[in-house]
Design a protein around this motif. Structure first.
Motif, short mmCIF file in Angstrom:
data_model
loop_
_atom_site.label_atom_id
_atom_site.label_comp_id
_atom_site.label_asym_id
_atom_site.label_seq_id
_atom_site.Cartn_x
_atom_site.Cartn_y
_atom_site.Cartn_z
N MET A 103 0.70 -1.20 0.06
CA MET A 103 -0.01 -0.02 -0.06
C MET A 103 0.86 1.22 0.07
O MET A 103 0.47 2.10 -0.58
N GLU A 104 1.94 1.21 0.65
CA GLU A 104 2.90 2.49 0.74
C GLU A 104 3.22 2.86 -0.63
O GLU A 104 3.61 4.19 -0.69
N ALA A 105 3.56 1.90 -1.52
CA ALA A 105 3.98 2.27 -2.78
C ALA A 105 2.75 2.80 -3.83
O ALA A 105 3.21 3.68 -4.83
N SER A 106 1.56 2.68 -3.35
CA SER A 106 0.43 3.22 -4.31
C SER A 106 -0.34 4.31 -3.41
O SER A 106 -1.09 5.09 -4.33
N PHE A 107 -0.36 4.34 -2.27
CA PHE A 107 -1.39 5.48 -1.71
C PHE A 107 -0.61 6.54 -1.37
O PHE A 107 0.82 6.30 -0.95
N ASP A 108 -1.10 7.76 -1.11
CA ASP A 108 -0.33 8.86 -0.75
C ASP A 108 -0.25 8.64 0.97
O ASP A 108 -1.29 7.83 1.51
N GLU A 109 0.62 9.54 1.55
CA GLU A 109 0.95 9.25 2.95
C GLU A 109 -0.36 9.55 3.70
O GLU A 109 -0.73 9.03 4.68
#
Length: 636
Positions: A111-117
């Motif tokens: 998810m970290e690679a696809s979602f904004d912080e």
């Protein structure tokens, strides 16, 4: 100096260190992370460890194979934007479906690679809650919770009130994990902020009481834990009572959860030696548990053990023994051998308090056969045996028992430091009884060194320092005593409040030390503090309050301020007069001291007037003025 036996408190079941309403359960599901709807927390009072879950409806488009579904096989080729939405949706579903921590962390990494912080706050919170429940890595728990809070704070304007509840849950998690790491000040800050956030939500339509109250309870309960660890016990009890009030809003009035909560409050009051306040809460616990489980239940037996301690503290020893007997009968029936063993030791201590020493020794001889030689219970038995023998003035046998107890306890100092400290405190009272003051001081010094390594036990440091100071004063080591007493006064004020009787006793001893060093002005000020505290906490007619007044009179007399000394001595006489025939000797002595003060004051007046009169060869013009000045000085 009044003090409570550590043995009295050592077997009380302390409140569980983890909050009774858990936020870290499998029922908790994170909402859609890219566009979170309002969470609906489900709370089931039927479970002792209440669970929260988050339910969401219509989170994603219906997955029917219609032409309307852009993800169906028959739909036209997806645009890059639709493909990203689908990928995110699948990542969310994978994360929410994950059960183990490793699965959650693997899904989160993708998810970290696809979602904004800004869209990862709730995922961080959920991982933090999972870590908190597993309890293996508090530092990692804190890291995820801090990340969640940072995201919430940076996007506070966008999320508005709809994220207030998750923010409060994050703050609670931060407070809980900081407490576990013994970072008490940080924990207090997070929990106080969580309380403010939740207070703003009460009465608003954004969330129902069923959503807010369980989390608010968890925050108040954790505040109790943190303040207790910081030594702020009086404040902590108020927080625990707030938690009880919230539970009363959530549960039925005869629920077992309310029985346990009332018992927790009773135990908290016992820990600060406020037995009078503890009594109604413990009686309420008995009433609820009897109605819920029956009179012969284990829960009622535990309540009766606490009730026995309370009656002992109130010096109602017959009633204490009665409760203990009822408790032991039930514990034996249910095969609770460990609890029964300690209850039997409690019974022996109650028999000692009633002066039934042979009976107590007989009880203990039966108990010792059931203990292992290297166990804590074995040491406790011999400590109580020594107490009975001390009261019979069989000091040689008593010392042998204490040596056996200390031999066992020395081996437990690392594994069970608190148990050992409590035992050492009890043992020192026996050595004091036998006038073995050096041995008592040595044991207390060892206990103090152990406590100073335990951040959550700093409130106990004050009590031990007070004991050491008192014994040093008693053995004539006045200058050594003063630092211990001064430190004890400050610590006890922080732990129990400015007006707690224990602070008054320390000030009384500190004043006596100043008098020994010929510092009557410092002594007078310190005795004044002691009198003020004892008047409030014990009442002006209590024997110890009268003694503080007597000490204050002595300090002013040593300063030559006889009018003030007589004023306080007259109050001493009035105080002992109120005690009737039982204080006849004290009254006679107080009257005698008052007469001596009057004589000294009269002699001082005569001498001062004589010195103010002019000699025959002097000019008498200033004699009248000199006399007036002398009389004025005497009145001061």
């Amino acid at each position: 100096m009044r003090r409570a036996s550590f043995k009295l408190l050592s077997h009380i079941r302390k409140p569980h260190p983890r909050i009774p309403i858990s936020l870290s359960t499998r029922d908790f599901s994170a909402p859609s992370l890219s566009s979170p709807p309002k969470p609906v927390l489900e709370f089931s009072p039927a479970s002792q460890s209440s669970r929260f879950s988050t339910s969401y409806s219509n989170r994603f488009p219906p997955h029917n194979l219609s032409a309307q579904n852009p993800f169906s096989q028959d739909a036209p080729q997806m645009s890059s934007r639709q493909r990203r939405i689908k990928e995110k949706s699948e990542l969310e579903e994978a994360f929410e479906a994950a059960e183990s921590l490793d699965e959650m962390l693997a899904a989160f990494k993708e998810m970290e690679a696809s979602f904004d912080e800004k869209d990862l706050a709730l995922a961080c919170l959920k991982i933090g809650l999972k870590l908190d429940r597993d309890g293996d890595d508090p530092e990692k728990t804190l890291s995820f919770a801090q990340r969640a809070l940072r995201i919430f704070d940076e996007n506070e304007g966008d999320s508005g009130k709809k994220m207030s509840l998750p923010i409060a849950m994050t703050l609670h998690l931060l407070g809980s994990s900081s407490f576990g790491l013994k970072r008490f000040s940080e924990s207090l800050g997070y929990l106080s902020r969580a309380n403010r956030v939740l207070s703003k939500l009460e009465g608003e339509s954004s969330y129902s009481p069923d959503q807010v109250l369980p989390i608010l309870h968890a925050v108040w309960f954790e505040l109790f834990n943190v303040k207790t660890a910081m030594g702020r016990r009086e404040e902590a009890i108020l927080d625990l009572r707030k938690a009880l009030e919230i539970k009363e809003m959530i549960f039925d009035e005869d629920s077992k959860e309310l029985g346990n909560a009332n018992r927790d409050v009773a135990e908290a009051y016992v820990a600060v030696l406020n037995f009078k306040e503890a009594l109604p809460f413990c009686e309420k616990a008995v009433e609820i548990h009897k109605a819920h489980f029956g009179n012969n239940s284990v829960e009622v037996a535990y309540d009766r053990r606490v009730l026995g301690v309370i009656y002992t503290g109130l010096e109602e020893h017959d009633r204490a023994l009665e409760q203990n007997q009822l408790s032991r009968k039930v514990l034996k029936k249910w095969g609770r051998s460990a609890d029964l063993l300690r209850a039997e030791i409690d019974a022996a201590n109650m028999q000692i308090a009633l002066g039934r020493h042979e009976e107590a020794i007989s009880t203990l001889k039966g108990v010792v056969q059931q203990t292992e030689k290297e166990s804590e219970e074995h040491a406790m038995v011999f400590t109580s045996m020594a107490k009975a023998l001390c009261n019979q003035e069989k000091f040689v046998d008593a010392k042998k028992c204490l040596e056996i107890a200390c031999g066992v306890l020395e081996k437990k100092e690392r594994s069970s430091p608190l148990v050992v400290v409590e035992a050492y405190m009890e043992i020192t009272t026996q050595y004091e009884t036998m006038n073995e003051f050096e041995t008592a001081i040595s044991l207390l010094t060892k206990a103090l060194a152990m406590l100073e390594k335990l951040p959550q036990e700093q409130h106990s440091v004050g009590s031990v320092s007070a004991r050491i100071g008192w014994l040093l004063l008693l053995t004539g080591k006045v200058e050594e005593a003063i630092p211990y007493l001064e430190d004890a006064a400050e610590r006890l004020k922080e732990s129990f409040g400015l007006k707690h009787f224990s602070v008054g006793y320390v000030y009384n001893n500190l004043g006596a030390a100043y008098m020994e060093l010929d510092r009557p002005q410092s002594a007078a000020q310190t005795f004044a503090y002691a009198k003020e505290i004892m008047d409030v906490s014990l009442g002006p007619h209590h024997a110890d309050s009268i003694e503080a007044c007597q000490n204050l009179s002595k300090a002013y007399a040593a300063m030559g301020s006889y009018p003030l000394a007589m004023n306080f001595q007259e109050k001493v006489v009035e105080g002992w007069e109120g005690h009737g025939p039982s204080a006849e000797d004290e009254l006679k002595e107080a009257i005698q001291v008052l007469e001596q003060l009057k004589l000294k004051a009269s002699t001082l007046v005569s001498e001062t007037l004589m010195s103010a009169l002019p000699h025959p060869d002097e000019n008498g013009g200033g004699s009248l003025e000199n006399s007036r000045s002398a009389i004025s000085a005497i009145k001061r």
